[in-house]
Design a protein around this motif. Structure first.
Motif, PDB file in Angstrom:
ATOM      1  N   ALA A 102      43.508 -41.566  28.717  1.00  0.00           N
ATOM      2  CA  ALA A 102      44.306 -42.788  28.780  1.00  0.00           C
ATOM      3  C   ALA A 102      45.735 -42.508  28.316  1.00  0.00           C
ATOM      4  O   ALA A 102      45.971 -41.637  27.483  1.00  0.00           O
ATOM      5  N   THR A 103      46.674 -43.255  28.870  1.00  0.00           N
ATOM      6  CA  THR A 103      48.089 -43.151  28.506  1.00  0.00           C
ATOM      7  C   THR A 103      48.440 -44.274  27.539  1.00  0.00           C
ATOM      8  O   THR A 103      48.180 -45.448  27.828  1.00  0.00           O
ATOM      9  N   GLU A 104      49.029 -43.917  26.403  1.00  0.00           N
ATOM     10  CA  GLU A 104      49.489 -44.935  25.461  1.00  0.00           C
ATOM     11  C   GLU A 104      50.720 -45.615  26.034  1.00  0.00           C
ATOM     12  O   GLU A 104      51.671 -44.957  26.442  1.00  0.00           O
ATOM     13  N   GLU A 105      50.695 -46.949  26.040  1.00  0.00           N
ATOM     14  CA  GLU A 105      51.789 -47.708  26.647  1.00  0.00           C
ATOM     15  C   GLU A 105      52.696 -48.391  25.633  1.00  0.00           C
ATOM     16  O   GLU A 105      53.822 -48.732  25.957  1.00  0.00           O
ATOM     17  N   GLY A 106      52.206 -48.624  24.458  1.00  0.00           N
ATOM     18  CA  GLY A 106      53.047 -49.269  23.454  1.00  0.00           C
ATOM     19  C   GLY A 106      52.250 -50.122  22.497  1.00  0.00           C
ATOM     20  O   GLY A 106      51.040 -50.296  22.638  1.00  0.00           O
ATOM     21  N   ILE A 107      52.960 -50.649  21.513  1.00  0.00           N
ATOM     22  CA  ILE A 107      52.343 -51.446  20.461  1.00  0.00           C
ATOM     23  C   ILE A 107      52.914 -52.860  20.498  1.00  0.00           C
ATOM     24  O   ILE A 107      54.133 -53.040  20.544  1.00  0.00           O
ATOM     25  N   LEU A 108      52.013 -53.831  20.493  1.00  0.00           N
ATOM     26  CA  LEU A 108      52.399 -55.228  20.376  1.00  0.00           C
ATOM     27  C   LEU A 108      52.267 -55.614  18.903  1.00  0.00           C
ATOM     28  O   LEU A 108      51.165 -55.594  18.346  1.00  0.00           O
ATOM     29  N   ARG A 109      53.385 -55.926  18.285  1.00  0.00           N
ATOM     30  CA  ARG A 109      53.407 -56.186  16.848  1.00  0.00           C
ATOM     31  C   ARG A 109      52.846 -57.566  16.521  1.00  0.00           C
ATOM     32  O   ARG A 109      53.035 -58.510  17.277  1.00  0.00           O
ATOM     33  N   SER A 110      52.137 -57.642  15.392  1.00  0.00           N
ATOM     34  CA  SER A 110      51.551 -58.893  14.902  1.00  0.00           C
ATOM     35  C   SER A 110      50.829 -59.628  16.033  1.00  0.00           C
ATOM     36  O   SER A 110      50.983 -60.822  16.225  1.00  0.00           O
ATOM     37  N   HIS A 111      50.002 -58.901  16.738  1.00  0.00           N
ATOM     38  CA  HIS A 111      49.402 -59.363  17.999  1.00  0.00           C
ATOM     39  C   HIS A 111      48.141 -60.191  17.833  1.00  0.00           C
ATOM     40  O   HIS A 111      47.909 -61.139  18.566  1.00  0.00           O
ATOM     41  N   THR A 112      47.291 -59.827  16.871  1.00  0.00           N
ATOM     42  CA  THR A 112      45.963 -60.428  16.785  1.00  0.00           C
ATOM     43  C   THR A 112      45.611 -60.758  15.338  1.00  0.00           C
ATOM     44  O   THR A 112      45.792 -59.920  14.450  1.00  0.00           O
ATOM     45  N   LEU A 113      45.091 -61.965  15.137  1.00  0.00           N
ATOM     46  CA  LEU A 113      44.609 -62.354  13.817  1.00  0.00           C
ATOM     47  C   LEU A 113      43.220 -61.766  13.606  1.00  0.00           C
ATOM     48  O   LEU A 113      42.316 -61.982  14.415  1.00  0.00           O
ATOM     49  N   MET A 114      43.053 -61.041  12.514  1.00  0.00           N
ATOM     50  CA  MET A 114      41.781 -60.395  12.209  1.00  0.00           C
ATOM     51  C   MET A 114      40.897 -61.313  11.371  1.00  0.00           C
ATOM     52  O   MET A 114      41.372 -62.272  10.760  1.00  0.00           O
ATOM     53  N   HIS A 115      39.605 -60.981  11.311  1.00  0.00           N
ATOM     54  CA  HIS A 115      38.640 -61.803  10.573  1.00  0.00           C
ATOM     55  C   HIS A 115      38.955 -61.899   9.087  1.00  0.00           C
ATOM     56  O   HIS A 115      38.550 -62.855   8.429  1.00  0.00           O
ATOM     57  N   ASP A 116      39.722 -60.934   8.557  1.00  0.00           N
ATOM     58  CA  ASP A 116      40.058 -60.959   7.125  1.00  0.00           C
ATOM     59  C   ASP A 116      41.438 -61.575   6.862  1.00  0.00           C
ATOM     60  O   ASP A 116      41.933 -61.543   5.736  1.00  0.00           O
TER      61      ASP A 116
END
Length: 195
Positions: A152-166
């Motif tokens: 797989a090719t890394e395409e980039g990082i989406l910052r503060s993208h997902t709220l985690m269970h903690d």
């Protein structure tokens, strides 16, 4: 893409099959391990969270929004974990492989590599997808290395993208494999697998 007729995906090592209600006791025995869920937005840490996971799986089947596979070790017949097709866009011929987790016994065993091969082969073959996406927590270096190892090719990082269970806000790193890349990846990365 109809989820009613997706065949079982299997090779000599692993069987990927639909969830069945009778899987719940086996899931309860392997899914309550805290380490599994460290980098996942949701978790299964008790019976209520397992029931919520089951509802998400069955709703995904019903709506055609996610197809969850149970990962079965063919050598023992035991459940090893789960993986899914999701975020499906038929007009764009795109889907995501993800929501993958394995019990401690199977991490690092090579089983996940077999799963990814079967899912990629089916996505680019029978389903005629043009793009397969993968994503994960930017902090999960093990998962990031694994995605690169399968081509797989890394395409980039989406910052503060997902709220985690903690309560943590996850930075999410995206990867992809394109149809035009799959023949080379199949020959090189998965060249030791039977065609």
């Amino acid at each position: 893409m109809s989820f009613e007729h997706i065949p079982l995906l299997q090779d000599a090592r692993v069987l990927l099959r639909p969830f069945r209600q009778e899987d719940i006791p086996a899931l309860a025995a392997i899914a309550l391990e805290e380490e599994i869920w460290r980098y996942m937005p949701t978790r299964i840490s008790n019976a209520q969270e397992l029931e919520a996971w089951v509802q998400t799986v069955t709703e995904g089947y019903r709506l055609g929004s996610r197809y969850t596979f149970m990962i079965e070790d063919k050598a023992t017949g035991r459940l090893a974990g789960s993986t899914s097709y999701g975020n499906i866009s038929e007009p764009d011929k795109r889907l995501e492989i993800g929501w993958t987790w394995l019990s401690r016994e199977y991490r690092g065993s090579g089983l996940n590599r077999h799963c990814k091969f079967l899912l990629l082969r089916h996505a680019f073959g029978e389903l005629q997808m043009e793009r397969v996406e993968l994503k994960g927590d930017a902090l999960n270096t093990r998962s990031r290395r694994a995605m690169l190892k399968i081509g797989a090719t890394e395409e980039g990082i989406l910052r503060s993208h997902t709220l985690m269970h903690d309560g943590r806000r996850r930075d999410t790193v995206y990867y992809s494999i394109l149809r035009t890349e799959w023949p080379h990846i199949r020959q090189t990365v998965f060249g030791d697998f039977a065609v």
